[in-house]
Design an enzyme around this catalytic site. Structure first.
Site, short mmCIF file in Angstrom:
data_model
loop_
_atom_site.label_atom_id
_atom_site.label_comp_id
_atom_site.label_asym_id
_atom_site.label_seq_id
_atom_site.Cartn_x
_atom_site.Cartn_y
_atom_site.Cartn_z
N CYS A 140 -2.20 8.44 3.31
CA CYS A 140 -2.02 8.00 1.92
C CYS A 140 -3.21 8.42 1.07
O CYS A 140 -3.03 8.83 -0.07
CB CYS A 140 -1.77 6.50 1.86
SG CYS A 140 -2.91 5.55 2.84
N GLU A 187 0.89 -1.17 0.00
CA GLU A 187 0.00 0.00 0.00
C GLU A 187 0.92 1.21 0.00
O GLU A 187 1.48 1.56 1.03
CB GLU A 187 -0.92 -0.07 1.22
CG GLU A 187 -2.18 0.72 1.05
CD GLU A 187 -2.03 2.13 1.53
OE1 GLU A 187 -1.48 2.95 0.77
OE2 GLU A 187 -2.44 2.40 2.66
P1 NDP Z 1 9.60 4.63 3.73
O1 NDP Z 1 8.48 4.41 2.82
O2 NDP Z 1 10.96 4.72 3.13
O3 NDP Z 1 9.58 3.47 4.80
C1 NDP Z 1 10.49 3.42 5.85
C2 NDP Z 1 10.32 2.08 6.51
O4 NDP Z 1 10.59 1.06 5.55
C3 NDP Z 1 11.28 1.87 7.65
O5 NDP Z 1 10.62 1.11 8.65
C4 NDP Z 1 12.41 1.07 7.01
O6 NDP Z 1 13.05 0.25 7.95
C5 NDP Z 1 11.65 0.24 6.01
N1 NDP Z 1 12.47 -0.12 4.85
C6 NDP Z 1 13.24 0.68 4.10
N2 NDP Z 1 13.83 -0.01 3.11
C7 NDP Z 1 13.42 -1.30 3.25
C8 NDP Z 1 13.66 -2.49 2.51
N3 NDP Z 1 14.46 -2.51 1.44
N4 NDP Z 1 13.07 -3.61 2.94
C9 NDP Z 1 12.25 -3.60 4.01
N5 NDP Z 1 11.98 -2.50 4.74
C10 NDP Z 1 12.56 -1.36 4.35
O7 NDP Z 1 9.22 5.86 4.66
P2 NDP Z 1 9.80 7.25 5.03
O8 NDP Z 1 9.52 7.47 6.44
O9 NDP Z 1 11.23 7.43 4.57
O10 NDP Z 1 8.85 8.20 4.16
C11 NDP Z 1 9.16 8.49 2.83
C12 NDP Z 1 7.92 8.95 2.11
O11 NDP Z 1 6.95 7.93 2.10
C13 NDP Z 1 7.21 10.14 2.71
O12 NDP Z 1 7.78 11.33 2.28
C14 NDP Z 1 5.81 9.96 2.22
O13 NDP Z 1 5.66 10.59 0.97
C15 NDP Z 1 5.65 8.47 2.04
N6 NDP Z 1 4.86 7.82 3.07
C16 NDP Z 1 3.73 7.18 2.68
C17 NDP Z 1 2.93 6.58 3.61
C18 NDP Z 1 1.67 5.89 3.23
O14 NDP Z 1 0.80 5.74 4.07
N7 NDP Z 1 1.53 5.42 2.00
C19 NDP Z 1 3.25 6.62 5.03
C20 NDP Z 1 4.49 7.28 5.35
C21 NDP Z 1 5.26 7.86 4.38
P3 NDP Z 1 14.65 0.28 8.09
O15 NDP Z 1 15.02 1.65 8.53
O16 NDP Z 1 14.99 -0.76 9.08
O17 NDP Z 1 15.15 -0.04 6.71
#
Ligand code: NDP
Length: 474
Positions: free
Chosen positions: A280, A246
């Site tokens: 989202c 999602e």
């Molecule tokens: P991300 O989408 O990058 O997710 C971060 C999470 O994903 C962390 O828990 C991280 O854990 C994990 N993760 C990262 N890489 C991997 C991988 N290769 N495999 C498995 N897990 C992974 O979120 P951000 O907080 O950086 O937000 C970035 C953007 O996402 C925001 O600017 C916004 O636009 C969007 N967003 C969308 C949401 C929605 O509801 N659709 C919610 C929040 C943000 P670890 O650090 O251990 O790698």
């Protein structure tokens, strides 16, 4: 300062390494949590694998009853959970349009109860003299859940309740920015569930990657950015794990000519700005017919200027801070790009000075598709308002996006609005509303907003595999 351990195999597990959790309304650290090592992740996956055999064979009625108990548990601890959600996310207790921490926690309880009551009975495909053909839904095994910072508890519940209802076991890895309400819930839940059914590891850097790559994980459910979703899909291919992704949305709304603006302006504003636009399925691009463009802009500005922004613990606050500084910078950069591209800032457009990651609710006119603020998901308290002339043009502009989570059409003639709405390329269409989800209706995206659905029977089916049994009778 309160400290939150991981929960693995029913035990509280601490680590020498700690993560600070910051209150975005103040910028201060208010709690810490244990930071997982690779070993902790592997141990948690092993615990979930060991618990699967017993949990998946548990009579369905018993699993259902235990999940109802989890729903009740959330309600019993609602005050503590609401405060944790406010402190770690910044969202207000009540919030704009009632969309805030109380809704998050009570929604988590409601989702648990509704999901507990969804059954996936065997389906008989053929029952005649030649054969009996039955289709059974079977649990998958260990589900890895990676959750974001915008609705941490509610999205955790969406991921894990469906998984365990269907007989799977779970390891969850919450966002390092907002791990606490989830950690507390998992701790409480382990007072009811057998050890190993629900496990939590916390951390950042490569913990998510380690978890989703574990060979014993059968399915990954991820809510977050499209970029990370693509990386997860690549990693999951090594052992063909099931996926529900999602991902980002850049939802368009079309206001049809002749719409009663007094009726819709408040709802449109709330759909775009609740939780500061950090949802989202927020309304993120607003397409308004030229005959009503100025009038709707004026109404939205009047609403924005009356919004109370502040610390979410204050009862009458409608919008809190942006959850983190990095996200505030994304918003700021998109607003700067909008100005460069000819956009007019109708209100807001700046940080609120002082502590915390506050940003004024911002409306931008005069943009078009191709401008950064229109094309990219802002995930913040900023709304571009785009003028259109022909309805077919509005549909084309709305569909001109790599994303396809939700979309909406607003108008007095519901049949016309529905006819327009059905042409939108997205997973959910709302008419005269936007973003409302419910536990018995499927929700998910198309295009780069991901695939797979959550909620209701369809969501539960995603937590299962199909086994077809054919008994020959002749
Ligand atoms: P991300 O989408 O990058 O997710 C971060 C999470 O994903 C962390 O828990 C991280 O854990 C994990 N993760 C990262 N890489 C991997 C991988 N290769 N495999 C498995 N897990 C992974 O979120 P951000 O907080 O950086 O937000 C970035 C953007 O996402 C925001 O600017 C916004 O636009 C969007 N967003 C969308 C949401 C929605 O509801 N659709 C919610 C929040 C943000 P670890 O650090 O251990 O790698």
């Amino acid at each position: 300062m309160k400290h939150y351990p991981m929960i693995i195999n029913g035990h509280a597990i601490d680590s020498n390494d700690r993560l600070a959790v910051v209150n975005p309304a103040t910028g201060d650290t208010f709690a810490t949590c244990a930071r997982a090592s690779d070993h902790h992740v592997d141990t948690a996956v092993h615990a979930a694998k060991m618990a699967f055999d017993v949990w998946s064979k548990r009579p369905d009625a018993e699993r259902k009853a235990l999940i109802h108990q989890l729903g009740a548990l959330i309600e019993q601890h609602k005050d503590e959970l609401i405060e944790l959600v406010v402190r770690e996310t910044g969202k207000p207790i009540g919030g704009l349009g009632g969309v805030g921490a109380t809704m998050e926690v009570m929604g988590a309880s409601a989702w648990s109860h509704v999901t507990a009551d969804i059954d996936l009975p065997d389906e008989i495909i053929q029952d005649d003299a030649t054969a009996l053909v039955t289709v059974t839904r079977k649990p998958l095994g260990v589900v890895a859940s990676v959750t974001p910072w915008n609705w941490p508890l509610l999205i955790a519940i969406w991921h894990l309740i469906a998984a365990i209802r269907a007989g799977n076991t779970v390891v969850i890895k919450p966002s390092e920015l907002t791990p606490l309400a989830t950690a507390r819930f998992i701790e409480l839940a382990n007072g009811i569930l057998p050890p190993g059914v629900l496990n939590i590891v916390m951390g950042e850097g490569n913990i998510g990657q380690r978890l989703i790559s574990a060979p014993a994980v059968s399915k990954v459910v991820f809510t977050g950015s499209t970029a990370t979703g693509k990386r997860i899909m690549a990693s999951a291919s090594n052992s063909l794990k099931r996926l529900v992704l999602e991902l980002g949305g850049n939802d368009a709304a079309i206001v049809l000519p002749g719409t009663d603006l007094d009726r819709v302006a408040g709802d449109i504003f709330a759909a775009a700005f609740h939780n500061n636009g950090q949802t989202c399925a927020c309304l993120k691009r607003l397409y308004v017919h030229e005959s009503q463009y100025e009038a709707l802009c004026q109404r939205l500005v009047a609403i924005a200027e009356g919004i109370k922004v502040g610390n979410g613990l204050d009862a009458d606050v409608e919008l809190g801070p942006i959850q983190n500084e990095a996200q505030r910078s994304i918003v700021e950069n998109l607003v700067a790009a909008a100005v460069r591209e000819g956009g007019q800032i109708l209100c807001g457009g700046k940080r609120v000075e002082g502590a915390g990651y506050f940003y004024s609710p911002t409306l931008v006119a005069g943009l078009r598709n191709g401008c950064e603020l229109v094309d990219q998901e802002q995930f913040g308290p900023v709304l571009p308002i785009i003028r259109y002339t022909l309805i077919d043009e509005a549909i084309e502009l709305a569909n001109d996006s790599p994303n396809g989570l939700g979309g909406s059409v607003w108008g007095e003639n519901t049949a016309e609005a529905e006819q327009v709405g059905r042409q939108l390329e997205c997973g959910t269409v709302w008419i005269n509303g936007h973003g409302g989800v419910q536990p018995d209706a499927p929700f998910g995206g198309v295009k780069e907003s991901g695939f797979g659905v959550e909620f209701g029977r369809y969501g539960l089916e995603e937590c299962t595999s199909i086994q077809t049994v054919k008994i020959h009778r002749q």
